[in-house]
Design an enzyme around this catalytic site. Structure first.
Site, PDB file in Angstrom:
ATOM      1  N   HIS A   1      -3.783   0.688  -4.688  1.00 24.58           N
ATOM      2  CA  HIS A   1      -3.230  -0.478  -5.392  1.00 24.58           C
ATOM      3  C   HIS A   1      -3.698  -0.439  -6.841  1.00 24.58           C
ATOM      4  CE1 HIS A   1      -1.571  -3.088  -2.117  1.00 24.58           C
ATOM      5  NE2 HIS A   1      -2.231  -2.204  -1.400  1.00 24.58           N
TER       6      HIS A   1
ATOM      7  N   HIS B   1      -6.290   4.778   6.666  1.00 19.93           N
ATOM      8  CA  HIS B   1      -5.647   4.323   5.420  1.00 19.93           C
ATOM      9  C   HIS B   1      -4.949   5.501   4.726  1.00 19.93           C
ATOM     10  CE1 HIS B   1      -4.845   1.717   2.046  1.00 19.93           C
ATOM     11  NE2 HIS B   1      -5.506   2.495   1.212  1.00 19.93           N
TER      12      HIS B   1
ATOM     13  N   HIS C   1      -5.285  -8.917  -1.198  1.00 19.75           N
ATOM     14  CA  HIS C   1      -5.345  -9.171   0.244  1.00 19.75           C
ATOM     15  C   HIS C   1      -6.466 -10.151   0.569  1.00 19.75           C
ATOM     16  CE1 HIS C   1      -3.598  -5.107  -0.168  1.00 19.75           C
ATOM     17  NE2 HIS C   1      -2.921  -5.392   0.931  1.00 19.75           N
TER      18      HIS C   1
ATOM     19  N   TYR D   1      -8.396  -9.944   3.055  1.00 16.63           N
ATOM     20  CA  TYR D   1      -9.585  -9.239   3.561  1.00 16.63           C
ATOM     21  C   TYR D   1     -10.517  -8.742   2.454  1.00 16.63           C
ATOM     22  CZ  TYR D   1      -6.879  -4.936   2.709  1.00 16.63           C
ATOM     23  OH  TYR D   1      -6.131  -3.954   2.138  1.00 16.63           O
ATOM     24  N   GLU D   2     -10.021  -8.772   1.208  1.00 17.63           N
ATOM     25  CA  GLU D   2     -10.891  -8.349   0.107  1.00 17.63           C
ATOM     26  C   GLU D   2     -11.957  -9.408  -0.195  1.00 17.63           C
ATOM     27  OE1 GLU D   2      -8.649  -6.268  -3.211  1.00 17.63           O
ATOM     28  OE2 GLU D   2      -6.989  -6.960  -1.986  1.00 17.63           O
TER      29      GLU D   2
ATOM     30  N   MET E   1      -1.360  -6.525   7.136  1.00 14.34           N
ATOM     31  CA  MET E   1      -2.458  -7.397   6.679  1.00 14.34           C
ATOM     32  C   MET E   1      -2.071  -8.199   5.442  1.00 14.34           C
ATOM     33  SD  MET E   1      -5.445  -4.535   7.059  1.00 14.34           S
ATOM     34  CE  MET E   1      -5.517  -3.449   8.499  1.00 14.34           C
ATOM     35  N   SER E   2      -0.797  -8.505   5.297  1.00 17.01           N
ATOM     36  CA  SER E   2      -0.381  -9.202   4.069  1.00 17.01           C
ATOM     37  C   SER E   2       0.882 -10.010   4.337  1.00 17.01           C
ATOM     38  CB  SER E   2      -0.105  -8.164   2.965  1.00 17.01           C
ATOM     39  OG  SER E   2       1.000  -7.344   3.329  1.00 17.01           O
TER      40      SER E   2
ATOM     41  N   ALA F   1       3.076  -2.005   3.832  1.00 19.74           N
ATOM     42  CA  ALA F   1       2.927  -0.921   4.808  1.00 19.74           C
ATOM     43  C   ALA F   1       2.556  -1.597   6.116  1.00 19.74           C
ATOM     44  CB  ALA F   1       1.824   0.016   4.365  1.00 19.74           C
TER      45      ALA F   1
ATOM     46  N   SER G   1       0.828  -1.214   0.000  1.00 14.57           N
ATOM     47  CA  SER G   1       0.000   0.000   0.000  1.00 14.57           C
ATOM     48  C   SER G   1       0.862   1.263   0.000  1.00 14.57           C
ATOM     49  CB  SER G   1      -0.891   0.044   1.247  1.00 14.57           C
ATOM     50  OG  SER G   1      -1.767  -1.033   1.246  1.00 14.57           O
TER      51      SER G   1
ATOM     52  N   ASN H   1       2.686   4.079  10.420  1.00 10.83           N
ATOM     53  CA  ASN H   1       2.067   4.691  11.603  1.00 10.83           C
ATOM     54  C   ASN H   1       2.579   3.982  12.849  1.00 10.83           C
ATOM     55  OD1 ASN H   1       0.258   2.587  10.202  1.00 10.83           O
ATOM     56  ND2 ASN H   1      -0.409   2.514  12.329  1.00 10.83           N
TER      57      ASN H   1
END
Ligand code: HPA
Length: 278
Positions: free
Chosen positions: A64, A253, A86, A88-89, A217-218, A116, A33, A241
């Site tokens: 993306h 995001h 991802h 989560y998609e 998340m990846s 990220a 990301s 962050n």
């Protein structure tokens, strides 16, 4: 019953890509990301949109792009994923890691994966780059391992070793490159969660307690599949962050995308140096 990706599916996609390229990539690079910019530096590029590939998952996340960029970087042939898929998609673990299977079938020996991530280590600041030295497969521990289902013996063993998810020689090369380029390089353990919600303060305190330095998340499923398939992996996290261990700040995001602007040039420099050293 979940539908698993077949070898035939992988090989059809591999053949479709092979027909459009004339080089043999020596590294596959997945851009996380906010880190898409690196793909624009690839010269003599052939681009293949995910949406033009039959039954290929399309990245739906803002930031993306969603295409393969195949060409030269530092005079080395590379295949870059501008935009990753991802879990989560809503895709399956098999779909999420399908691009890595394609890299394997294209005989690409090394995977460079970027992401990220939230900095859980209190010494980390937004904008830092972390070399991933190990990973915590929290998704897998709760049943989301990309290797679940029938093992495709042509691709790798049923019970693959995971003692060295990130290749030590590639880590050493990265440290050397960062030092030469005077880029401060953090190091640590990356934990992969499914997302898409960011972590609660209690989640983050738990992660800190179990030795996590960065969370995202990846990456973890992709690296497991790469190792299963005998590819070497190098992982770089851009710290976008600071983890909010006491609930006093919020994570967005937009913040992740914004931090990518500071991180991208550093990661690009590192990847260029690593490619030169390959
Ligand atoms: N948590 C999870 N994933 C992330 C974060 C985070 O704080 N930042 C960027 N990706």
């Amino acid at each position: 019953m979940q539908k698993f990706i077949s070898l035939q599916q992988i090989d059809e996609l591999t053949t479709t890509i092979k027909k459009q390229i004339s080089i043999q990539p020596m590294a596959g690079i997945i851009l996380g990301s906010g880190l898409n910019g690196l793909a624009d530096s690839v010269s003599d590029a052939v681009t293949i949109a995910y949406s033009d590939l039959p039954n290929f998952p399309v990245s739906t996340v803002h930031g993306h792009v969603g295409r393969f960029v195949i060409g030269m970087l530092e005079d080395k042939p590379v295949l870059v994923m501008q935009g990753r898929i991802h879990y989560y998609e809503g895709y399956t673990m098999g779909e999420t890691t399908l691009p890595v299977r394609i890299m394997q079938r294209l005989h690409i020996p090394s995977l460079i994966v970027t992401n990220a991530a939230g900095g859980v280590n209190p010494d980390f600041s937004p904008g830092d780059v972390m070399l991933i030295t190990d990973q915590l497969n929290l998704m897998g521990m709760s049943g989301l391992n990309p290797l679940m289902g029938p093992n495709l013996d042509e691709l790798g063993p049923r019970f693959p070793d995971m003692s060295q998810p990130y290749d030590r020689a590639l880590c050493d090369l990265t440290r050397k490159v960062a030092k030469e380029d005077k880029i401060a390089l953090q190091e640590g353990v990356y934990a992969g969660l499914s997302g898409p919600s960011f972590e609660s303060p209690a989640d983050l305190r738990f992660l800190r307690l179990i030795g996590v330095d960065a969370v995202g998340m990846s990456t973890v499923p992709e690296v497991i599949v790469a190792r299963h398939g005998g590819m070497r992996a190098l992982g770089l996290s851009g710290i976008s962050n600071k983890a909010n261990l006491d609930g006093s700040t919020i994570t967005t995001h937009e913040e992740v995308i914004e931090a990518g602007k500071v991180i991208t040039p550093k990661i690009e420099k590192i990847i260029r140096g690593v490619l030169r050293g390959l």
